[in-house]
Design a protein around this motif. Structure first.
Motif, PDB file in Angstrom:
ATOM      1  N   LEU A   6      87.936 -34.378  99.902  1.00 32.77           N
ATOM      2  CA  LEU A   6      88.803 -33.225  99.706  1.00 32.77           C
ATOM      3  C   LEU A   6      88.375 -32.019 100.542  1.00 32.77           C
ATOM      4  O   LEU A   6      88.913 -30.936 100.376  1.00 32.77           O
ATOM      5  CB  LEU A   6      88.812 -32.836  98.222  1.00 32.77           C
ATOM      6  N   LEU A   7      87.421 -32.215 101.450  1.00 32.88           N
ATOM      7  CA  LEU A   7      86.911 -31.108 102.242  1.00 32.88           C
ATOM      8  C   LEU A   7      87.965 -30.600 103.217  1.00 32.88           C
ATOM      9  O   LEU A   7      88.602 -31.382 103.914  1.00 32.88           O
ATOM     10  CB  LEU A   7      85.675 -31.540 103.037  1.00 32.88           C
ATOM     11  N   PRO A   8      88.126 -29.281 103.289  1.00 34.27           N
ATOM     12  CA  PRO A   8      89.042 -28.727 104.287  1.00 34.27           C
ATOM     13  C   PRO A   8      88.414 -28.794 105.674  1.00 34.27           C
ATOM     14  O   PRO A   8      87.193 -28.914 105.816  1.00 34.27           O
ATOM     15  CB  PRO A   8      89.219 -27.278 103.831  1.00 34.27           C
ATOM     16  N   ALA A   9      89.240 -28.717 106.698  1.00 30.43           N
ATOM     17  CA  ALA A   9      88.740 -28.727 108.071  1.00 30.43           C
ATOM     18  C   ALA A   9      87.743 -27.591 108.255  1.00 30.43           C
ATOM     19  O   ALA A   9      87.961 -26.476 107.785  1.00 30.43           O
ATOM     20  CB  ALA A   9      89.906 -28.571 109.044  1.00 30.43           C
ATOM     21  N   GLY A  10      86.642 -27.898 108.905  1.00 29.31           N
ATOM     22  CA  GLY A  10      85.642 -26.877 109.184  1.00 29.31           C
ATOM     23  C   GLY A  10      84.611 -26.693 108.090  1.00 29.31           C
ATOM     24  O   GLY A  10      83.633 -25.988 108.302  1.00 29.31           O
ATOM     25  N   PHE A  11      84.789 -27.309 106.941  1.00 28.31           N
ATOM     26  CA  PHE A  11      83.803 -27.192 105.860  1.00 28.31           C
ATOM     27  C   PHE A  11      82.708 -28.207 106.125  1.00 28.31           C
ATOM     28  O   PHE A  11      82.974 -29.395 106.276  1.00 28.31           O
ATOM     29  CB  PHE A  11      84.459 -27.446 104.499  1.00 28.31           C
ATOM     30  N   VAL A  12      81.463 -27.741 106.198  1.00 30.27           N
ATOM     31  CA  VAL A  12      80.342 -28.599 106.565  1.00 30.27           C
ATOM     32  C   VAL A  12      79.486 -28.881 105.339  1.00 30.27           C
ATOM     33  O   VAL A  12      79.215 -27.985 104.539  1.00 30.27           O
ATOM     34  CB  VAL A  12      79.482 -27.918 107.654  1.00 30.27           C
ATOM     35  N   GLY A  13      79.041 -30.121 105.219  1.00 31.11           N
ATOM     36  CA  GLY A  13      78.136 -30.453 104.137  1.00 31.11           C
ATOM     37  C   GLY A  13      78.873 -31.014 102.938  1.00 31.11           C
ATOM     38  O   GLY A  13      80.074 -31.248 102.980  1.00 31.11           O
ATOM     39  N   PRO A  14      78.143 -31.206 101.858  1.00 35.51           N
ATOM     40  CA  PRO A  14      78.784 -31.771 100.663  1.00 35.51           C
ATOM     41  C   PRO A  14      79.786 -30.793 100.055  1.00 35.51           C
ATOM     42  O   PRO A  14      79.656 -29.584 100.181  1.00 35.51           O
ATOM     43  CB  PRO A  14      77.609 -32.023  99.716  1.00 35.51           C
ATOM     44  N   ALA A  15      80.772 -31.364  99.400  1.00 41.37           N
ATOM     45  CA  ALA A  15      81.804 -30.562  98.735  1.00 41.37           C
ATOM     46  C   ALA A  15      81.367 -30.196  97.333  1.00 41.37           C
ATOM     47  O   ALA A  15      80.700 -30.980  96.658  1.00 41.37           O
ATOM     48  CB  ALA A  15      83.103 -31.360  98.664  1.00 41.37           C
ATOM     49  N   PRO A  16      81.763 -28.999  96.890  1.00 42.89           N
ATOM     50  CA  PRO A  16      81.539 -28.663  95.476  1.00 42.89           C
ATOM     51  C   PRO A  16      82.371 -29.589  94.586  1.00 42.89           C
ATOM     52  O   PRO A  16      83.350 -30.177  95.036  1.00 42.89           O
ATOM     53  CB  PRO A  16      82.032 -27.227  95.351  1.00 42.89           C
ATOM     54  N   SER A  17      81.985 -29.682  93.346  1.00 45.62           N
ATOM     55  CA  SER A  17      82.689 -30.543  92.397  1.00 45.62           C
ATOM     56  C   SER A  17      84.163 -30.157  92.293  1.00 45.62           C
ATOM     57  O   SER A  17      84.491 -29.005  92.001  1.00 45.62           O
ATOM     58  CB  SER A  17      82.051 -30.411  91.014  1.00 45.62           C
ATOM     59  N   PRO A  18      85.071 -31.128  92.511  1.00 44.58           N
ATOM     60  CA  PRO A  18      86.501 -30.825  92.358  1.00 44.58           C
ATOM     61  C   PRO A  18      86.887 -30.540  90.905  1.00 44.58           C
ATOM     62  O   PRO A  18      87.981 -30.067  90.642  1.00 44.58           O
ATOM     63  CB  PRO A  18      87.194 -32.078  92.897  1.00 44.58           C
ATOM     64  N   VAL A  19      85.981 -30.794  89.983  1.00 45.32           N
ATOM     65  CA  VAL A  19      86.231 -30.442  88.581  1.00 45.32           C
ATOM     66  C   VAL A  19      86.304 -28.915  88.458  1.00 45.32           C
ATOM     67  O   VAL A  19      87.088 -28.387  87.677  1.00 45.32           O
ATOM     68  CB  VAL A  19      85.112 -31.009  87.673  1.00 45.32           C
ATOM     69  N   PHE A  20      85.500 -28.218  89.257  1.00 45.71           N
ATOM     70  CA  PHE A  20      85.435 -26.765  89.179  1.00 45.71           C
ATOM     71  C   PHE A  20      86.020 -26.059  90.397  1.00 45.71           C
ATOM     72  O   PHE A  20      86.393 -24.890  90.305  1.00 45.71           O
ATOM     73  CB  PHE A  20      83.983 -26.309  88.996  1.00 45.71           C
ATOM     74  N   PHE A  21      86.067 -26.727  91.552  1.00 43.68           N
ATOM     75  CA  PHE A  21      86.453 -26.067  92.803  1.00 43.68           C
ATOM     76  C   PHE A  21      87.676 -26.722  93.434  1.00 43.68           C
ATOM     77  O   PHE A  21      87.737 -27.937  93.568  1.00 43.68           O
ATOM     78  CB  PHE A  21      85.301 -26.123  93.816  1.00 43.68           C
TER      79      PHE A  21
END
Length: 147
Positions: A6-21
């Motif tokens: 679910l990471l947007p373009a340009g977001f680097v590294g692990p994604a925050p939990s989609p439960v909260f973000f």
């Protein structure tokens, strides 16, 4: 599907939990305050905020309130949150361009506005605003990012 899918373009590294973000509007991040019974509630939100800060780019956090009052938070969670803020305040004030709170509850909006007046400028150097819906939050976030 993992959070990293679910990471947007340009977001680097692990994604925050989609439960909260929700990062669909990145660099505007919609963040749901955890409910008292949410698993990994404190680490899920604070760890996710660290992932936003790790991007080292301007962003706005749009907060979606929990169903309980802030005063109902467990004391140990409040202490941990305050310690986290103290450790990350400089980064927050560098990269976060604003906090927007969404609520249609007039009493909660008044309470949040009072709390903002108490901490604004003293703790954070970015603007904070209370709005009524998602669209207003996006508009406020875009304005905060532009200034």
């Amino acid at each position: 599907m993992s959070a990293d899918d679910l990471l947007p373009a340009g977001f680097v590294g692990p994604a925050p939990s989609p439960v909260f973000f929700d990062l669909a509007a990145w660099p505007i991040a919609f963040v749901r305050f955890p409910e008292l019974d949410d698993e990994d509630r404190l680490e899920g939100v604070l760890g996710g905020l660290e992932m936003l800060l790790d991007q080292k780019v301007p962003f706005v956090a749009v907060w979606i309130p929990a169903s309980h009052d802030h005063d109902d938070e467990p004391h140990e969670d409040e202490i941990a949150s305050n310690k986290w803020i103290k450790r990350h305040r400089e980064a927050l004030n560098t990269y976060c361009k604003g906090y927007v709170y969404i609520t249609r509850d007039e009493a909660l909006a008044a309470l949040l506005t009072d709390r903002i007046a108490t901490i604004s400028g003293r703790l954070f150097q970015f603007p904070m605003k209370v709005v009524g819906d998602h669209e207003e939050a996006l508009q406020a976030g875009e304005l905060m990012l532009a200034t």
